[in-house]
Enzyme design. Sequence first.
Site, PDB file in Angstrom:
ATOM      1  N   ASP A   8      40.232  38.979  42.427  1.00 46.12           N
ATOM      2  CA  ASP A   8      38.872  38.456  42.305  1.00 46.12           C
ATOM      3  C   ASP A   8      38.978  37.124  41.568  1.00 46.12           C
ATOM      4  O   ASP A   8      39.134  37.092  40.352  1.00 46.12           O
ATOM      5  CB  ASP A   8      37.989  39.436  41.536  1.00 46.12           C
ATOM      6  CG  ASP A   8      36.556  38.958  41.420  1.00 46.12           C
ATOM      7  OD1 ASP A   8      36.075  38.256  42.338  1.00 46.12           O
ATOM      8  OD2 ASP A   8      35.902  39.282  40.406  1.00 46.12           O
ATOM      9  N   GLU A  67      38.963  37.675  47.477  1.00 42.26           N
ATOM     10  CA  GLU A  67      37.564  37.565  47.859  1.00 42.26           C
ATOM     11  C   GLU A  67      37.241  36.119  48.207  1.00 42.26           C
ATOM     12  O   GLU A  67      37.694  35.190  47.545  1.00 42.26           O
ATOM     13  CB  GLU A  67      36.668  38.028  46.708  1.00 42.26           C
ATOM     14  CG  GLU A  67      35.218  38.171  47.113  1.00 42.26           C
ATOM     15  CD  GLU A  67      34.398  38.854  46.048  1.00 42.26           C
ATOM     16  OE1 GLU A  67      34.013  39.999  46.259  1.00 42.26           O
ATOM     17  OE2 GLU A  67      34.167  38.228  44.994  1.00 42.26           O
ATOM     18  N   ASP A 139      35.599  42.294  36.450  1.00 44.92           N
ATOM     19  CA  ASP A 139      36.433  41.490  37.346  1.00 44.92           C
ATOM     20  C   ASP A 139      37.595  42.321  37.902  1.00 44.92           C
ATOM     21  O   ASP A 139      37.972  42.193  39.068  1.00 44.92           O
ATOM     22  CB  ASP A 139      36.960  40.239  36.636  1.00 44.92           C
ATOM     23  CG  ASP A 139      35.832  39.326  36.180  1.00 44.92           C
ATOM     24  OD1 ASP A 139      34.974  38.990  37.021  1.00 44.92           O
ATOM     25  OD2 ASP A 139      35.801  38.960  34.990  1.00 44.92           O
TER      26      ASP A 139
END
Length: 168
Positions: A8, A67, A139
């Site tokens: 992430d 992502e 996260d």
Amino acid sequence: MIRVIGIDPGLRNLGWGIIDVSGPRLSHVANGVIVSQGDDLARRLLSLHAQLTRVLVTYRPQSAAVEQTFVNKDGAGTLKLGQARGIAMLVPAQAGLEVGEYAPNTVKKTVVGVGHADKGQVAHMVRMQLPGIEIAGPDAADALAIAICHAHHGGASGLAAAVARASA
């Protein structure tokens, strides 16, 4: 068994999560949050690179997923996030890994069942799919969700085939 790292991206905090995929089984390996260090952008990016490289050397994943960045109203913030995302893609590529990319809504829909889930819902479903784990923060939960999404979408080929057979 295939080891998958989900990343992430973030300039201040970069989440990472590693799972092992064996057929339809997922198991937690590790997760964490890398906090960038340095006074300027170049040093912060270098810090992210060095720390993420250490994670890959330590855990030796065989597949990676990141992502995708969404564009928001703050152009400068989006650009900085894009640079952190570049590091998140570069480090696994340097290790010889293929890197899958997933939109935030795809990750949420895969893990939670709805594309507009909040961070709490994502963390809850990650805990349901990887029972007993301690998550290093939001996260890291997102990174684990990205790894799970990658496993379900063919990033870990054995699980994708098992899911397809089970739904038939």
